[in-house]
Scaffold this motif. Structure first.
Motif, short mmCIF file in Angstrom:
data_model
loop_
_atom_site.label_atom_id
_atom_site.label_comp_id
_atom_site.label_asym_id
_atom_site.label_seq_id
_atom_site.Cartn_x
_atom_site.Cartn_y
_atom_site.Cartn_z
N LEU A 75 0.81 -1.21 0.00
CA LEU A 75 0.00 0.00 0.00
C LEU A 75 0.85 1.26 0.00
O LEU A 75 0.45 2.30 -0.54
CB LEU A 75 -0.93 0.00 1.22
N LYS A 76 2.05 1.21 0.61
CA LYS A 76 2.92 2.38 0.67
C LYS A 76 3.42 2.80 -0.72
O LYS A 76 3.75 3.96 -0.94
CB LYS A 76 4.12 2.09 1.58
N ILE A 77 3.48 1.86 -1.65
CA ILE A 77 3.94 2.18 -3.01
C ILE A 77 2.87 2.92 -3.79
O ILE A 77 3.15 3.74 -4.66
CB ILE A 77 4.35 0.88 -3.75
N GLY A 78 1.61 2.64 -3.50
CA GLY A 78 0.51 3.37 -4.14
C GLY A 78 0.19 2.93 -5.55
O GLY A 78 -0.35 3.71 -6.33
N LYS A 79 0.51 1.70 -5.91
CA LYS A 79 0.25 1.23 -7.28
C LYS A 79 -0.91 0.24 -7.36
O LYS A 79 -1.62 0.19 -8.35
CB LYS A 79 1.51 0.60 -7.88
N ALA A 80 -1.07 -0.60 -6.33
CA ALA A 80 -2.10 -1.64 -6.38
C ALA A 80 -3.49 -1.04 -6.23
O ALA A 80 -3.71 -0.10 -5.47
CB ALA A 80 -1.85 -2.67 -5.28
N THR A 81 -4.44 -1.59 -6.98
CA THR A 81 -5.83 -1.17 -6.93
C THR A 81 -6.67 -2.28 -6.28
O THR A 81 -6.20 -3.42 -6.16
CB THR A 81 -6.37 -0.90 -8.34
N PRO A 82 -7.90 -1.98 -5.88
CA PRO A 82 -8.78 -3.04 -5.34
C PRO A 82 -8.95 -4.19 -6.33
O PRO A 82 -9.06 -5.36 -5.92
CB PRO A 82 -10.09 -2.30 -5.09
#
Length: 268
Positions: free
Chosen positions: A3-10
């Motif tokens: 989550l800290k990277i900010g790339k993955a989506t639901p």
């Protein structure tokens, strides 16, 4: 998936979990990631062109073509490659690119991502427009800091906001290309000059994308009128002239552009 990277989506999370449920003997996520990451960042033995093509996207707007390449190494080391400037020129010329944006990424000693960015473009006005759009962007803010570069036609940056990936950069570049095209239009009061300027820009863009087409030729070579295949000396015996989908798309863009320009000038 961090989550800290900010790339993955639901959606990413949903399908990763589905795959893990289907294949219960998969290695741990961290092991899979480390293996893929190691292969992704291995650029040993690659030429400059191979590095540029390894992970590349292309955008096309109003006859202008720009390549965006992900480079998996430190920008400073990349810029010090032997013969880099000649390689960049050759790459753009071979693939009819008007500009090249290289986004470098590597991980420091603390395993933190470091992003850098370089814009290579022989056309000063286009390079200035692209760099200006990236420097002034607030949504997202790249937090760029100019980095020293001894190469002409190339502007390098340190990217403070490491969460801005290439996917988020593409819309900014598309807006920059639109702004560049708009800037080529001459102010009102000079309709003939405006028409001439737009025509010249369209011709330049067309010739850069269609190899072998000079500015004196209005159309790319088209196939000859079909003849009876049993007739001797049929022109089709030699095969059809090369006509790519890109050339057809570019010609349609030129026609649409000339029509919209003519309508705009007639209203004036």
């Amino acid at each position: 998936m961090d989550l800290k990277i900010g790339k993955a989506t639901p959606k990413d999370k949903k399908y990763v979990e589905k795959l893990e449920a289907l294949f219960t003997d998969l290695p741990e996520r961290n092991d899979i990631f480390d293996s893929l990451q190691k292969a992704k960042f291995d650029v040993s033995g690659l030429t400059t062109e191979q590095m540029l093509r390894k992970d590349q996207k292309t955008i096309f707007r109003q006859g202008i073509k720009v390549a965006i390449s992900a480079i998996y190494m430190d920008l400073e080391a990349f810029l010090q490659r032997s013969g880099l400037l000649a390689d960049l020129h050759a790459f753009c010329q071979a693939h009819s690119y008007d500009a090249l944006v290289a986004m470098t990424i590597f991980f420091n000693a603390h395993n933190e991502p470091v992003r850098q960015l370089a814009v290579f473009c022989p056309h000063a006005a286009l390079r200035t427009t692209i760099c200006g759009a990236l420097e002034q962007s607030h949504s997202p803010a790249l937090k760029l800091t100019p980095a020293p570069s001894t190469h002409p036609n190339l502007q390098a940056y340190l990217q403070g906001n490491t969460q801005v990936s290439r996917k988020k950069l593409l819309p900014l570049l598309q807006e920059a290309l639109s702004a560049y095209f708009d800037s080529m239009t001459i102010p009102s009061g000079h309709p003939e000059a405006a028409r001439e300027q737009v025509d010249k820009e369209s011709d330049r863009a067309g010739t850069s994308l269609i190899p072998g087409l000079s500015q004196d030729e209005e159309e790319p070579p088209l196939p000859p009128t079909p003849m009876n295949s049993l007739v001797d000396e049929c022109p089709l015996d030699q095969g059809l002239p090369k006509l790519s989908a890109e050339a057809i798309f570019e010609k349609c863009s030129q026609i649409s552009l000339s029509q919209s320009t003519a309508a705009f000038l007639s209203k004036k």
